[in-house]
Design a protein around this motif. Sequence first.
Motif, PDB file in Angstrom:
ATOM      1  N   LYS A 602     -11.549 101.841  14.964  1.00  0.00           N
ATOM      2  CA  LYS A 602     -12.298 101.818  16.210  1.00  0.00           C
ATOM      3  C   LYS A 602     -11.380 102.355  17.297  1.00  0.00           C
ATOM      4  CE  LYS A 602     -15.269  99.068  19.065  1.00  0.00           C
ATOM      5  NZ  LYS A 602     -14.655  99.152  20.406  1.00  0.00           N
ATOM      6  N   ALA A 630      -1.175  99.463  13.130  1.00  0.00           N
ATOM      7  CA  ALA A 630      -2.060  98.623  13.954  1.00  0.00           C
ATOM      8  C   ALA A 630      -1.668  98.781  15.409  1.00  0.00           C
ATOM      9  CB  ALA A 630      -1.942  97.154  13.547  1.00  0.00           C
ATOM     10  N   VAL A 631      -2.647  98.594  16.278  1.00  0.00           N
ATOM     11  CA  VAL A 631      -2.408  98.554  17.717  1.00  0.00           C
ATOM     12  C   VAL A 631      -2.472  97.097  18.153  1.00  0.00           C
ATOM     13  CG1 VAL A 631      -3.436  99.152  19.966  1.00  0.00           C
ATOM     14  CG2 VAL A 631      -3.300 100.869  18.148  1.00  0.00           C
ATOM     15  N   THR A 632      -1.583  96.672  19.060  1.00  0.00           N
ATOM     16  CA  THR A 632      -1.683  95.293  19.567  1.00  0.00           C
ATOM     17  C   THR A 632      -1.974  95.236  21.063  1.00  0.00           C
ATOM     18  OG1 THR A 632       0.729  95.259  19.655  1.00  0.00           O
ATOM     19  CG2 THR A 632      -0.310  94.154  17.786  1.00  0.00           C
ATOM     20  N   PRO A 636      -5.866  94.102  20.147  1.00  0.00           N
ATOM     21  CA  PRO A 636      -5.457  94.259  18.750  1.00  0.00           C
ATOM     22  C   PRO A 636      -6.516  94.956  17.901  1.00  0.00           C
ATOM     23  CG  PRO A 636      -5.171  91.980  19.497  1.00  0.00           C
ATOM     24  CD  PRO A 636      -6.001  92.681  20.528  1.00  0.00           C
ATOM     25  N   SER A 637      -6.054  95.877  17.100  1.00  0.00           N
ATOM     26  CA  SER A 637      -6.904  96.515  16.084  1.00  0.00           C
ATOM     27  C   SER A 637      -6.690  95.757  14.783  1.00  0.00           C
ATOM     28  CB  SER A 637      -6.487  97.964  15.900  1.00  0.00           C
ATOM     29  OG  SER A 637      -5.261  98.024  15.184  1.00  0.00           O
ATOM     30  N   PRO A 638      -7.552  95.964  13.800  1.00  0.00           N
ATOM     31  CA  PRO A 638      -7.178  95.470  12.467  1.00  0.00           C
ATOM     32  C   PRO A 638      -5.948  96.239  11.972  1.00  0.00           C
ATOM     33  CG  PRO A 638      -9.397  96.461  12.461  1.00  0.00           C
ATOM     34  CD  PRO A 638      -8.825  96.686  13.802  1.00  0.00           C
ATOM     35  N   ILE A 639      -5.211  95.629  11.067  1.00  0.00           N
ATOM     36  CA  ILE A 639      -4.112  96.350  10.424  1.00  0.00           C
ATOM     37  C   ILE A 639      -4.739  97.321   9.426  1.00  0.00           C
ATOM     38  CG2 ILE A 639      -2.134  96.139   8.888  1.00  0.00           C
ATOM     39  CD1 ILE A 639      -1.747  93.312  10.260  1.00  0.00           C
TER      40      ILE A 639
ATOM     41  N   ASN B 137      -1.864  89.429   6.084  1.00  0.00           N
ATOM     42  CA  ASN B 137      -3.021  90.263   5.757  1.00  0.00           C
ATOM     43  C   ASN B 137      -2.891  90.869   4.359  1.00  0.00           C
ATOM     44  OD1 ASN B 137      -5.506  91.514   6.596  1.00  0.00           O
ATOM     45  ND2 ASN B 137      -4.381  93.445   6.773  1.00  0.00           N
ATOM     46  N   LEU B 188      -7.615  89.187  14.600  1.00  0.00           N
ATOM     47  CA  LEU B 188      -8.079  90.565  14.766  1.00  0.00           C
ATOM     48  C   LEU B 188      -7.236  91.499  13.901  1.00  0.00           C
ATOM     49  CD1 LEU B 188      -8.801  90.816  18.617  1.00  0.00           C
ATOM     50  CD2 LEU B 188     -10.461  90.641  16.764  1.00  0.00           C
ATOM     51  N   LEU B 189      -5.927  91.265  13.905  1.00  0.00           N
ATOM     52  CA  LEU B 189      -5.058  92.090  13.053  1.00  0.00           C
ATOM     53  C   LEU B 189      -5.454  91.927  11.586  1.00  0.00           C
ATOM     54  CD1 LEU B 189      -1.689  91.480  14.938  1.00  0.00           C
ATOM     55  CD2 LEU B 189      -2.747  93.706  14.583  1.00  0.00           C
ATOM     56  N   ASP B 191      -8.375  91.393  10.608  1.00  0.00           N
ATOM     57  CA  ASP B 191      -9.750  91.876  10.481  1.00  0.00           C
ATOM     58  C   ASP B 191     -10.727  90.758  10.098  1.00  0.00           C
ATOM     59  OD1 ASP B 191     -11.637  93.831  10.705  1.00  0.00           O
ATOM     60  OD2 ASP B 191     -11.375  94.625   8.670  1.00  0.00           O
TER      61      ASP B 191
END
Lengths: 651, 651
Positions: A602, A630-632, A636-639, B137, B188-189, B191
């Motif tokens: 995303k 990943a972005v934090t 935060p994005s998912p890894i 994860n 979130l990381l 998911d």
Amino acid sequence: MPLGQRAGDKSDSRYCGVEVLDFPAGEGLPAVLNHSLASAFDFILAPLVDPNYRPTPGAVLPVSASDLVLGPAQWSNHVVGKISEWIDLDAEDERLRLDSELTLKQEIAWASHLSLQACVLPAPRRPSCANYARAVNQILQGLTNMHLWLRLPLEKSEPMDDDLDKVKNNSQMSEKVDSWELWNSFRLLCDHSSQLCVALDILSTLPSINSLGRWFGEPVRAAILQTNAFLTNAKGYPCLSKRHQRLLTAFFNHSVQVIISGRSNHNVSPVSEGVLSGDENYIEEAPVRHALSPYLDYVAYLYRRMDPLPEQERFEINYRDFLQSPLQPLMDNLEAQTYETFEKDVVKYSQYQRAVAKALVDRVPDDAVSTTRTVLMVVGAGRGPLVRASLQAAEETGRKLKVYAVEKNPNAVITLHSLIKLEGWESLVTVISSDMRCWNAPEKADILVSELLGSFGDNELSPECLDGAQRFLKPDGISIPSSYTSFIQPITASKLHNDIKAHKDIAHFETAYVVKLHRIANLAPPQQVFTFTHPNFSPDANNRRYTKLQFEMLPDTGSCLVHGFAGYFDSVLYKDVHLGIEPNTATPNMFSWFPIFFPLRKPIYVPDGSPIEVHFWRCCAPTKVWYEWAVTTPSPSPIHNSNGRSYWVGL
Amino acid sequence: MPLGQRAGDKSDSRYCGVEVLDFPAGEGLPAVLNHSLASAFDFILAPLVDPNYRPTPGAVLPVSASDLVLGPAQWSNHVVGKISEWIDLDAEDERLRLDSELTLKQEIAWASHLSLQACVLPAPRRPSCANYARAVNQILQGLTNMHLWLRLPLEKSEPMDDDLDKVKNNSQMSEKVDSWELWNSFRLLCDHSSQLCVALDILSTLPSINSLGRWFGEPVRAAILQTNAFLTNAKGYPCLSKRHQRLLTAFFNHSVQVIISGRSNHNVSPVSEGVLSGDENYIEEAPVRHALSPYLDYVAYLYRRMDPLPEQERFEINYRDFLQSPLQPLMDNLEAQTYETFEKDVVKYSQYQRAVAKALVDRVPDDAVSTTRTVLMVVGAGRGPLVRASLQAAEETGRKLKVYAVEKNPNAVITLHSLIKLEGWESLVTVISSDMRCWNAPEKADILVSELLGSFGDNELSPECLDGAQRFLKPDGISIPSSYTSFIQPITASKLHNDIKAHKDIAHFETAYVVKLHRIANLAPPQQVFTFTHPNFSPDANNRRYTKLQFEMLPDTGSCLVHGFAGYFDSVLYKDVHLGIEPNTATPNMFSWFPIFFPLRKPIYVPDGSPIEVHFWRCCAPTKVWYEWAVTTPSPSPIHNSNGRSYWVGL
């Protein structure tokens, strides 16, 4: 008639259109079109329906021309539809909202019936345009080929400098809205539809360079150049400011078409190219005068004045923004065609030759050249280009060389044998058909030469291969390359995002791609990710890596959307001889590597002034190596690519 | 031994565990477990590996007990694994990072080998814990049954009031981190992994009520109650503050298990229930004293002191947080079983009876009762409960009634005929087997009675049906209901999100569900969405709607994650007689409707202090009606369910 010809460049930016401001009543559209085409415009942006019309039950839509007055090809090639500008789907007045929606849908349906390639949607009238986006999104679900270009003014963004906090705390308080923000909301609401594009109105003032830069990663299809944006030159002819000129050139380079719009402010006689360029040999065409012809002449002049595309760019033009899966040269054997292509990269091998030459000179003093024979091993010799470069370096420096050419691909080994016979290198070169990781070398090497680098440096497993090969390097031996470093930078790349999204799965968003990046916006300078140094005899050495990076966006960018990260590498071959594609230090005229692209499932919205924090991991297992990312910050994005589930490189 | 029995409630919160603080060296675990079980604890939270162990190649993991010393059922039912607390995957020191990761993976692997149901992960040591999340994860991808409970302190969140802006601009600057933020980043990381849960440490101070409230929408599996959180009562026994008591009761109600942890601060003799409750008839058990038994006694006392579950809750307990597709009563015919269930809702029909009675009295003055016969039509009569309610209202008010019972389901019509015969209503009631939208009524009605309401009011197409029926209502006639309004409120509902996500498609995220909401957090008070009024003879009337709502989160909530919107309705049957499920005005003891839930494809993070702006559309086409919805603040979501592609109600 196209603006001109540019060798190798067949993009849409050769075509220039003109906006029809007044509704051509009484089926007047064919006349308007003919006049425009005769005046060297390629297409018209024209209203399709009488703007005085409001929906009434049972009424016949008062269109500007029935489908019969123009042939299908004329409609499709020469007319871009302009949706009525009075529509206001986010009005307080419910009647106006419903009329607007009905009109919008009727006009688009009519344009679809005419097989138009595109329609221009009027700019949203308010910062909050969710209902407009909802109606457009509904339309997009049913469109097959037509594109919708959302019209937006390329306006100066906010006076962000002195009341940044106020703007941040309440974006509604700012009087003007950054039109990029409007676009971003609209396309997020429409879920990144690939048929939703942008048409930018170019006005007399322009926003900051970096804020403009964002648009090059967005699907801008047209720049609607307002006559008011033009200045007047000494002879009374229209011209553009230097900044406008640069912007237009950039648009030409990004396949953006120009559409000229507005009332003529320059009532001048037909211009000759000579007036603009000083070339007196220009032959004038028959003077079919359109009121906006002087502006077209100037735009065509700017187009033709551009430098021709460099040969390399021409060669690579078909690869622009095309996603390729990275090679797996360790797991798979390369094909002859692939070797053929890479071996043509003269610059790369001359850098290797320079590096080997310097290493040889350092290793063997001038007074020892006759007594010392340097053992050089090319690991991953392929079809022999590095063997050749090494031998040439030896010749150039007068050093004696014994070369082992180690190659695991049995097909390439066949070619190597032929080459050696052909070149008469039998006494100099020993071919070893083996994977370097398991070869039992008969002696140790002074110099280990390899080229196992991918676009991201270590991504073709150079570290693992060289760890295996350094067993047969002397303790004081030299590895060429001696180190390499990967780099990333955040980019806007809506085209790449949409191409990945078309697969409708997560796996494609967790894959890195090799891609000739073109329609992108670089949002921050690249930063280093992972470095590997060779040889590395430390007992603690391992090839797992973890790096956390924080990027500050370029000043005055405004908010932006990050679709992923462009990746590069730079490699120190030997001392000051380097080789790489990191934009700031890239080796010129080298074509072996395109950048790599790490997408985000995303895209991340980065508010004005916020940094973006990103984490990259290089993970290793017994049979494979992979990256996770990943972005934090700002959110935060998912890894991505956990356990290399979607993308990995086989050992 | 469970804390107690609560009629109808079989949730995990009956079980109470105890944390083993010291590593039971020398295979001492069975003794520790036996002592705990004998002391009425149900399970232990115990370290699995000697905390002094650091990974060494070839070393045997120094576990607290081999798998042989306990039976498989004992391991699985009575031991929750505690991962070594020294691990620090986000340390600067790479060695420590790598050792931590290896230990984490080894311990989880061991716990999996033992078939434990859960392991507790130590709280992240730093606000930035991306590497910890990455490793967890990776582990989660490979776990089959075991859950991981991330341990987090339930601490007071930030002193947000006086330096909100500073915190906002740089979250690093705040000294303490809201542990919910840590959780949110972590999940979130990861998911939204459904196997990643939370264990909250309950300390002596508690954050604000609304900030606590967020956790009830999160997957909290255990509340680790620290002995330090206890107070001492007049007799020297441990007890909890009122706020702690309320929190614990809320946890019990949300299936959260308590684990008692810490050193004993209350060295008291076995407590009898009488000491706590004043009940002197309590029989003491054999005194197997565990140091923490006094705390367990108190927790068990709190558990047993709870009110029994109301009968309706007991009846609905199996529906809690279970997603059901809404009925399509217009397109499909309901089954007898469904009628049976709904007809049991006494409260609903008594409200209808009250409304009809008031309408009859208003319509027919006392002096006209003998001369006037009111024509009442029940549209959508089903198996007759509204016919009965209407006749009872007539009897109660002494008004004469002529009833038409219009029903489109031929199966229900059969039952209607039987009912009328059985009750002897032949002279009063005429059964009409027809869809109300196309019935040609022989006369016009004074009163139109219907119950076509869904959980969201208009979602079962009551507006479209009544538009069709009002043709045969007298111009001054009455519709019961006279209006209905839908409501929404943003909620945290991680369980629902995960259940929808398990379908791995977009369509399920674009569907509204009927659901008995339980494990959720209400983040802001409900607001009105759409209102329909009947009859509506206006020529402009239509049933399309668009509403934009802005919600301010409850004060002191902190940041939160919105998984979607809970929807309700309220209906005015007649004047002051209403009926509905909007929480603030809900009709008591009515069970016909659960709330509706509109999910979001991607949950929206709402920073502390930010509002959330949401748009709801009711869209109509010739054959169907559907909703679309989108969030625009704090960040735009895609528009959900465009053109009703995933979820619609058939006309």
